[in-house]
Design an enzyme around this catalytic site. Sequence first.
Site, PDB file in Angstrom:
ATOM      1  N   ASP A 159      98.688  78.999  19.306  1.00  0.00           N
ATOM      2  CA  ASP A 159      97.602  78.362  18.553  1.00  0.00           C
ATOM      3  C   ASP A 159      98.054  76.989  18.057  1.00  0.00           C
ATOM      4  OD1 ASP A 159      96.196  80.678  18.931  1.00  0.00           O
ATOM      5  OD2 ASP A 159      95.983  81.191  16.809  1.00  0.00           O
TER       6      ASP A 159
ATOM      7  N   GLY B  26      96.080  84.474  19.681  1.00  0.00           N
ATOM      8  CA  GLY B  26      95.452  85.275  20.736  1.00  0.00           C
ATOM      9  C   GLY B  26      94.986  86.576  20.113  1.00  0.00           C
TER      10      GLY B  26
ATOM     11  N   GLY C  75      82.383  89.435   7.718  1.00  0.00           N
ATOM     12  CA  GLY C  75      83.165  88.386   7.078  1.00  0.00           C
ATOM     13  C   GLY C  75      83.465  88.741   5.637  1.00  0.00           C
TER      14      GLY C  75
ATOM     15  N   THR D 195      91.002  82.384  10.363  1.00  0.00           N
ATOM     16  CA  THR D 195      91.407  82.644  11.751  1.00  0.00           C
ATOM     17  C   THR D 195      92.216  83.939  11.802  1.00  0.00           C
ATOM     18  OG1 THR D 195      91.647  80.249  12.025  1.00  0.00           O
ATOM     19  CG2 THR D 195      92.547  81.643  13.775  1.00  0.00           C
TER      20      THR D 195
ATOM     21  N   GLY E  54      89.353  88.812  11.683  1.00  0.00           N
ATOM     22  CA  GLY E  54      88.741  89.872  12.487  1.00  0.00           C
ATOM     23  C   GLY E  54      89.803  90.662  13.250  1.00  0.00           C
ATOM     24  N   ASP E  55      90.821  89.967  13.719  1.00  0.00           N
ATOM     25  CA  ASP E  55      91.902  90.646  14.453  1.00  0.00           C
ATOM     26  C   ASP E  55      92.717  91.537  13.511  1.00  0.00           C
ATOM     27  OD1 ASP E  55      91.090  89.219  16.684  1.00  0.00           O
ATOM     28  OD2 ASP E  55      92.469  87.576  16.263  1.00  0.00           O
TER      29      ASP E  55
ATOM     30  N   SER F 130      94.664  88.748   4.882  1.00  0.00           N
ATOM     31  CA  SER F 130      95.143  87.898   5.985  1.00  0.00           C
ATOM     32  C   SER F 130      94.619  86.469   5.905  1.00  0.00           C
ATOM     33  CB  SER F 130      94.743  88.504   7.328  1.00  0.00           C
ATOM     34  OG  SER F 130      93.368  88.263   7.589  1.00  0.00           O
TER      35      SER F 130
HETATM   36  O1  RIB Z   1      90.777  85.554  16.707  1.00  0.00           O
HETATM   37  C1  RIB Z   1      91.603  84.446  16.458  1.00  0.00           C
HETATM   38  C2  RIB Z   1      92.292  84.037  17.729  1.00  0.00           C
HETATM   39  O2  RIB Z   1      91.325  83.590  18.639  1.00  0.00           O
HETATM   40  C3  RIB Z   1      93.250  82.886  17.576  1.00  0.00           C
HETATM   41  O3  RIB Z   1      94.557  83.286  17.244  1.00  0.00           O
HETATM   42  C4  RIB Z   1      93.153  82.175  18.917  1.00  0.00           C
HETATM   43  O4  RIB Z   1      94.298  82.300  19.704  1.00  0.00           O
HETATM   44  C5  RIB Z   1      91.945  82.789  19.608  1.00  0.00           C
HETATM   45  O5  RIB Z   1      92.314  83.638  20.607  1.00  0.00           O
END
Ligand code: RIB
Length: 308
Positions: free
Chosen positions: A18, A44, A223, A249, A252-253, A283
């Site tokens: 990133d 990612g 969110g 950023t 969600g992950d 996060s």
């Molecule tokens: O969901 C966030 C991610 O989306 C970032 O880290 C970026 O790499 C994209 O894949």
Amino acid sequence: MSPETGPEIVVIGSVNLDLVVTVPALPQPGETVLATSYDEFVGGKGSNQAIAAARLGRDVAFVGRIGDDAAGTAVRAALADEGVDVARLSPTPGEKTGRAFVQVDERAENSIIVASGANSRLSADDVDGAAPCVRDAAVVVAQLEVPLDAVRAAARLAHGTFVFNPAPARRLDPELLGLVDVLVVNQGEFEVVTGEPAAEDAASMRVAVARTDLPGSVVVTLGARGALVWHDGELHSVPAPVVEAVDTTGAGDTFVGALADALARGEALLDAARWAVCAASLSTLSLGATTAMPRSAQVAELRALSAS
Ligand code: RIB
């Protein structure tokens, strides 16, 4: 991870470097703005979700592709440092490692462009090559920054809970949706994936789920407002604690990784979502997708505070 037991969670997905700039406001088309900072982080969606679950204490294996460049070496080392098993993270000759161009503004809003690079070369054969560990995992997680064929292979192999976060979103066929145990989407993704408007009331959700033949549970992330959980024909609201977000950023992950963590520990979906909402909120407290991903004790503390 012990070779006898295998990983608790397998993540099939993307890993990026990133490239993150902070700006006062996101630029408009045709506008040039000066950044107030520039940093590089491992990112990612797949890698972020794997790191989130590993930081919360789970044994996690990752199935993905990097390029044959310095960025690939760096992101592989970053995942391994987090304790993620990278034995199935394959270098791809002649390809670049994925890159994400991330802009973050003063309100913690972002916009992201992904150059997929080696992620686009992940194949069903790669996933089938990892069959024993995918089959035995308590939870298998996938997203859509890698080809659909690879995701389909994972969905077919998974014997544990298959958690699917179809981001970036695209319309999905009933065959794949039929293999999903827990679909995790934001409201925009819900509409793209199902073709039905995202609803916040049980009656509309019931109609949308019935029309699209979604057999499993659905978690809609909202969110800063938390999440909705559709499970066993009922809709539950899970509010998020209030935090001062710096960068959303990867929130969600983190949600997906923490949900996988809780499900792998045997928690029920609604409790897992409560846990994941707290992890995702934490996060957002620093710049970069993974920098503020919490450890278990931090999530437990915030969850206890939110419940009181
Ligand atoms: O969901 C966030 C991610 O989306 C970032 O880290 C970026 O790499 C994209 O894949």
